[in-house]
Scaffold this active site. Structure first.
Site, PDB file in Angstrom:
ATOM      1  N   ASP A  18      -2.672-115.331 -28.697  1.00 14.84           N
ATOM      2  CA  ASP A  18      -1.249-115.644 -28.774  1.00 14.84           C
ATOM      3  C   ASP A  18      -0.811-116.211 -27.417  1.00 14.84           C
ATOM      4  O   ASP A  18      -1.094-115.617 -26.365  1.00 14.84           O
ATOM      5  CB  ASP A  18      -0.433-114.397 -29.116  1.00 14.84           C
ATOM      6  CG  ASP A  18       1.019-114.738 -29.421  1.00 14.84           C
ATOM      7  OD1 ASP A  18       1.314-115.047 -30.589  1.00 14.84           O
ATOM      8  OD2 ASP A  18       1.846-114.705 -28.473  1.00 14.84           O
ATOM      9  N   ILE A  19      -0.128-117.371 -27.455  1.00 16.11           N
ATOM     10  CA  ILE A  19       0.304-118.012 -26.208  1.00 16.11           C
ATOM     11  C   ILE A  19       1.417-117.178 -25.582  1.00 16.11           C
ATOM     12  O   ILE A  19       2.403-116.827 -26.237  1.00 16.11           O
ATOM     13  CB  ILE A  19       0.803-119.442 -26.478  1.00 16.11           C
ATOM     14  CG1 ILE A  19      -0.291-120.269 -27.160  1.00 16.11           C
ATOM     15  CG2 ILE A  19       1.240-120.120 -25.172  1.00 16.11           C
ATOM     16  CD1 ILE A  19       0.158-121.650 -27.590  1.00 16.11           C
ATOM     17  N   GLU A  78       2.431-119.980 -32.643  1.00 17.82           N
ATOM     18  CA  GLU A  78       1.690-120.079 -31.377  1.00 17.82           C
ATOM     19  C   GLU A  78       0.478-119.160 -31.384  1.00 17.82           C
ATOM     20  O   GLU A  78      -0.024-118.758 -30.344  1.00 17.82           O
ATOM     21  CB  GLU A  78       2.598-119.721 -30.189  1.00 17.82           C
ATOM     22  CG  GLU A  78       3.095-118.299 -30.157  1.00 17.82           C
ATOM     23  CD  GLU A  78       4.456-118.117 -30.829  1.00 17.82           C
ATOM     24  OE1 GLU A  78       5.132-117.134 -30.496  1.00 17.82           O
ATOM     25  OE2 GLU A  78       4.822-118.946 -31.672  1.00 17.82           O
TER      26      GLU A  78
END
Length: 333
Positions: free
Chosen positions: A210-211, A253
């Site tokens: 996950d960004i 994301e």
């Protein structure tokens, strides 16, 4: 006084046609008509064969000698029909190396089934183009004991159709923005990998990424720059992972990877290397440069895992633990 009739010279009279000669003449006229009709049929057949966009062929099965190939062969294969008629190995040389075993074995099934339809394989033309063929073959039904076994067939060029199918499949399975697998396709492949690992008793790892602070990236630099971040992270994922690993975008994301045959220690090394690759990416917006990081959760297959969902749940929990502990790290769950 008796007057004698004058003697007149004999005048030959025309003989009626002899029956044998008349019959011969009629037979010759009939034969000439048949020849003309046969010639017309041959010309019609020849023109039809030229216009058909498929290769018609016939081979002697025992010797593999090519007995006939239609004019479309040179148009589709881009190779000399004369060379093929002289040496059947010309056909093998034209088949794409990855499809050669399938093309030969599927052709051999004609002996058992009498007919084999819809064989699809690729060929390489003389100028290097790759084309798709759909080939159908049959045993000649007029088999005479002691006579050679003749197999006939028709190979149709389906390149355009195949390319359309491949493009539709790509659109259905690929995330348009990042060109990675989309969520549905990723989990279909991941479940298959999970089943294979369970049956074979091999290792399997599930990685979730996950960004970090992606909302701030969009708010600060705009959504176009956020899209660029997503694309480059996907490129990093495809570059770091091994051949045979699965990688996809499963959320806004959020990315995921499945690593078949990867032991926990190796999977951790892969995840750490991926995190460093992503952190090293440099982005620029209106003269300002910035970097991004990812939080990762890693789960490896255990004996008590009955479904892929259990790995996914552990990886998800580990990823949120990575966020809680300060982001930009890998946590194994």
């Amino acid at each position: 006084m008796v007057h004698e009739k004058p003697c007149l010279p004999d005048v030959p009279t025309a003989e009626p046609p002899r029956p044998a000669a008349a019959a011969t003449l009629l037979a010759l006229m009939h034969a000439q008509g048949e020849v003309e009709r046969l010639s017309e049929r041959e010309q019609l057949l020849s023109s039809l064969l030229v216009s058909v966009n498929a290769v018609l062929w016939a081979i002697d099965w025992e010797t593999r000698r090519v007995l006939y190939v239609s004019p479309a062969y040179e148009r589709i294969f881009g190779r000399s029909a004369g060379l093929l008629l002289a040496d059947h190995r010309e056909w093998r040389n034209s088949v794409h190396p990855e499809d050669l075993d399938y093309a030969e074995h599927s052709l051999a099934r004609v002996l058992e089934q009498g007919a084999v339809e819809d064989r699809e394989y690729r060929i390489i033309t003389a100028d290097g183009q790759i084309r798709w063929l759909c080939d159908k073959c049959y045993i000649n039904q007029q088999v005479v004991p002691g006579e050679p076994l003749i197999v006939v067939g028709m190979a149709e060029d389906i390149t355009e159709k195949k390319l359309l199918e491949l493009e539709l499949h790509r659109l259905a399975t690929t995330d348009v923005l990042t060109q990675s697998s989309n969520r549905r396709h990723f989990f279909e492949c991941a479940n298959q990998a999970f089943d294979n690992a369970c049956v074979q008793g091999t290792a399997l790892a599930f990685l979730l990424l996950d960004i970090d602070d992606f909302k701030d990236i969009n708010d600060t630099y705009g959504h176009l720059e956020g899209d660029q971040v997503l694309r480059r992270i996907a490129e990093s994922g495809r570059g770091v992972l091994r051949r045979g690993d699965l990688f996809g975008r499963i959320g806004g994301e959020e990315f995921a990877a499945v690593l078949p045959g990867c032991a926990p220690e190796m999977a951790l090394q892969v995840a750490e290397r991926l995190g460093k690759e992503i952190q090293a990416l440099l982005f620029s917006y209106e003269g300002r440069e910035f970097n991004v990081t990812v939080s990762q959760g890693l789960a490896s297959l255990r004996e008590d895992d009955s479904t892929l969902d259990s790995l996914f749940a552990r990886a998800d929990a580990a990823m949120y633990e990575a966020k809680r502990l300060g982001k930009n790290r890998v946590i194994a769950g």
